[in-house]
Design an enzyme around this catalytic site. Structure first.
Site, short mmCIF file in Angstrom:
data_model
loop_
_atom_site.label_atom_id
_atom_site.label_comp_id
_atom_site.label_asym_id
_atom_site.label_seq_id
_atom_site.Cartn_x
_atom_site.Cartn_y
_atom_site.Cartn_z
CG PHE A 455 25.84 -18.87 42.44
CD1 PHE A 455 26.49 -20.10 41.48
CD2 PHE A 455 26.44 -18.92 42.97
CE1 PHE A 455 28.11 -19.61 41.96
CE2 PHE A 455 27.62 -18.03 43.62
CZ PHE A 455 28.30 -18.97 42.65
CG HIS A 456 21.25 -15.82 38.55
ND1 HIS A 456 21.83 -14.53 37.94
CD2 HIS A 456 21.66 -16.06 39.86
CE1 HIS A 456 21.71 -13.82 39.25
NE2 HIS A 456 21.64 -14.93 39.77
N PRO A 457 20.23 -20.92 37.84
CG PRO A 457 20.71 -23.14 38.93
CD PRO A 457 21.55 -21.35 38.62
#
Length: 534
Positions: A455-457
């Site tokens: 969840f690091h876009p």
């Protein structure tokens, strides 16, 4: 009419609204698609995964990932004040100094950003070259420190990796506990830290449950937005600028809905082209993670977090298992010699974190694995429809570049080596999810079948391509982007910290305030209060 319209009250939007309204002569309207951040699961750290796929989550998925056996990957995003910072795992880790330097953008080198990092912080360890005190954002040591998390760190040290008690200090390599954005054991998002203290300012208006549909652009200048509040169509106007802080998926979507994007795509959907901007929505990057899960018989995992004594400790004392941020421990490592900085980041959680956090825990377990930091693969965010309420089409393209899969395999090998160490022996009694063997074929097959997003876009409106170094959208006046979509690359940290510093710097850019003098003493020793290594 307000001077500034800020669209999106996430980690960056809350910071920017609070900083701009420090000037009583400036009026700001902050617009958020979701509701206020009052749900108790937001503020109970160990409960963050319970927010997934609720009304507080945009609940995105990738489209079929061609290099992950055509699986779709879950992508939660906060739809609430605080944005994804109201539902993330709270680990506070900046990028490596090389990341910011490699952006090659004037004003964005590490030494130039470090004063902003310090300005935002109220670090319980005290002030130092690397940390600040007195800022709005509470950064603290994890109060849970589960025995399994301590064992993971000890196992990494036994496997030959250094201990590291501060990933934001002079060295990133090594293993230890993550510092977290918590205050007194509860989540401290930027909504809590920055926005809430500013809510009584007469020059700040916060509108919740308003989804922006289109930026109004007149004669080449952004002058407002149209959107919907519940069933009511509304129009908001800006006297100075419109600022998009909608996040890596929604910011490019809103730009394209407004006619700013690839002309061929917009034309096919019947959207009038304002500016042909082929890079909008491109360059999408993330940290793909390959977790493993081991079960055991010790009743100390997050499966027991709801026990009465744990609830009492949390509600009365702000400590105990419910303060766990999930991935309490981890570290940074290099997949091979000769690299200038780590290319793997490890996360270890004292529980069964299966299926991207959507699985129901059934056993006491420990979950850990490595995430690929310096990805060469990139994807895109495009429009699936001209309807602004339709979800965008997201394709991360994980492992499109085979070298990323090589790094993921190296991470699995490191994780399995740590699992064999004496410190972890009590907690790896049974394999719940891990590769069938350590052959290259099995490791690669496991990575393709079990990779998930951590969840690091980032990077869909990158500086130098979509915006300039002052975050102004190229080709449109009066429009800026202030969120992690402007990062040219995802880098080697957890992007929430970068989101905050981007907004801190953006506030000075908008106010015309000179940036703090850069701190060039990068090798100066830490003066933090010592924290014992495990």
């Amino acid at each position: 009419m307000h001077d500034y319209l800020i669209i999106g009250a996430g980690s960056a939007g809350c910071v920017l609204a609070a900083r701009l309204t420090e000037d009583p002569d400036v009026t700001v309207c902050l617009v958020e698609a979701g509701p206020a951040d009052t749900h108790p699961n937001i503020h109970t750290p160990a409960a963050f995964a319970r927010l997934f796929r609720t009304r507080l989550d945009w609940d995105y998925d990738t489209h079929d990932e061609p290099f992950l056996n055509r699986r779709r990957v879950f992508l939660p995003r906060g739809r609430v004040l605080g944005g994804s910072g109201s539902m993330n795992a709270m680990a506070y880790t900046r990028g490596n100094p090389l990341d910011y330097d490699e952006w090659g953008q004037p004003g964005w080198a590490y030494d130039e950003l470090l004063p902003y990092f310090r300005r935002s912080e109220d670090n319980e360890r005290g002030a130092s070259r690397y940390h600040g005190v007195g800022g709005p954002l509470s950064v603290s040591d994890n109060r849970s420190r589960n025995p399994m998390s301590q064992a993971f760190i000890a196992g990494a040290v036994q496997a030959g990796f250094p201990a590291n008690d501060d990933f934001n200090g002079p060295e990133q390599d090594g293993f230890g506990f993550y510092q977290v954005t918590q205050r007194d054991g509860r989540r401290c998002s930027t909504s809590t830290a920055f926005l809430r203290p500013a809510l009584d300012r007469p020059n700040l208006t916060v509108l919740t449950n308003v989804q922006a549909h289109r930026v109004l652009i007149e004669n080449g200048r952004a002058v407002g937005v149209t959107g919907q509040r519940l069933d009511e169509e509304i129009t908001l106007r800006a006297g100075r600028e419109v600022v998009l802080a909608c996040g890596v998926y929604n910011t490019p979507q809103l730009l394209m809905l407004s006619g700013v994007g690839p002309a061929d795509t917009l034309t096919k959907l019947g959207i009038p082209v304002v500016t042909d901007h082929p890079h909008v929505g491109r360059n999408l990057q993330d940290h793909p993670m390959v977790p493993m899960i081991f079960t055991h018989s010790h009743p100390i995992s997050l499966l027991a977090a709801g026990d009465p004594e744990n609830v009492r400790q949390f509600t009365e004392e702000g400590r105990g298992m419910l303060t766990s941020n999930g991935p309490e421990a981890g570290g940074f490592a290099r997949s091979r010699d000769g690299l200038p900085a780590p290319d793997l980041c490890f996360f270890a959680a004292p529980g069964m974190l299966a299926d991207s956090g959507l699985g129901t825990p059934t056993h006491h377990a420990i979950s850990f694995g490595g995430a690929v930091l310096t990805t060469r693969s990139s994807g895109s965010v495009t429009l699936a429809s001209a309807d602004p309420t339709a979800k965008p089409k997201i394709l991360h393209n994980y492992y499109a570049d085979e070298s990323d899969l090589d790094v993921a395999v190296a991470g699995l090998r490191i994780g399995l080596e740590i699992a064999r160490q004496p410190a972890l022996k009590p907690y790896v009694e049974e394999v719940y999810r891990a590769p069938d063997s350590e052959s290259d074929a099995d490791l690669r097959a496991y990575a393709r079948a079990d990779t998930q997003s951590i969840f690091h876009p980032t990077s869909t409106c990158a500086m130098g391509a979509v915006v300039d170094a002052d975050l102004r959208v190229l080709g449109v006046d009066g429009l800026r982007v202030v969120d992690v979509s402007v990062m040219p690359s995802v880098g080697r940290g957890i992007p929430n910290a970068s989101a905050i510093v981007i907004a801190e710097k953006a506030a000075d850019l908008l106010r015309g305030v000179p940036a703090p003098l850069p701190d060039n003493a990068a090798a100066a020793p830490l003066t933090d209060k010592a924290v014992p290594a495990v």
